[in-house]
Scaffold this motif. Structure first.
Motif: not given
Length: 87
Positions: A71-87
């Motif tokens: 789902t789009v919501a699931g994709m958003e969760t993964v993207v946000k987790e990756k962005l937080a880990a990189n940030g």
């Protein structure tokens, strides 16, 4: 990159999958993309590559599952987790 990423993800889906006639806003956040848009595993890998490029992230094989990207919501969760880990 904070906030609601779902509109960007929906636009990316329409663009990457050549969904002519599909308005990004018409894709529900929790719609099962396989059922509603016919997204198969090959298309899903294209979408993952698009997410990586659009958001400057890397999604490792160990982080990938069809359930997370269903789902789009699931994709958003993964993207946000990756962005937080990189940030």
């Amino acid at each position: 990159m904070e906030g609601d990423l779902k509109p960007q993800i929906k636009e990316l889906l329409v663009e990457m999958l050549f969904l002519q006639g599909v308005a990004p806003a018409s894709i529900g956040d929790d719609d099962k993309l396989e059922e509603t848009l016919g997204v198969d595993s090959v298309a899903l890998f294209q979408v993952v590559a698009g997410l990586e490029e659009a958001f400057g992230i890397r999604i490792e094989d160990k982080d990938f599952s069809a359930e997370k990207f269903a789902t789009v919501a699931g994709m958003e969760t993964v993207v946000k987790e990756k962005l937080a880990a990189n940030g």
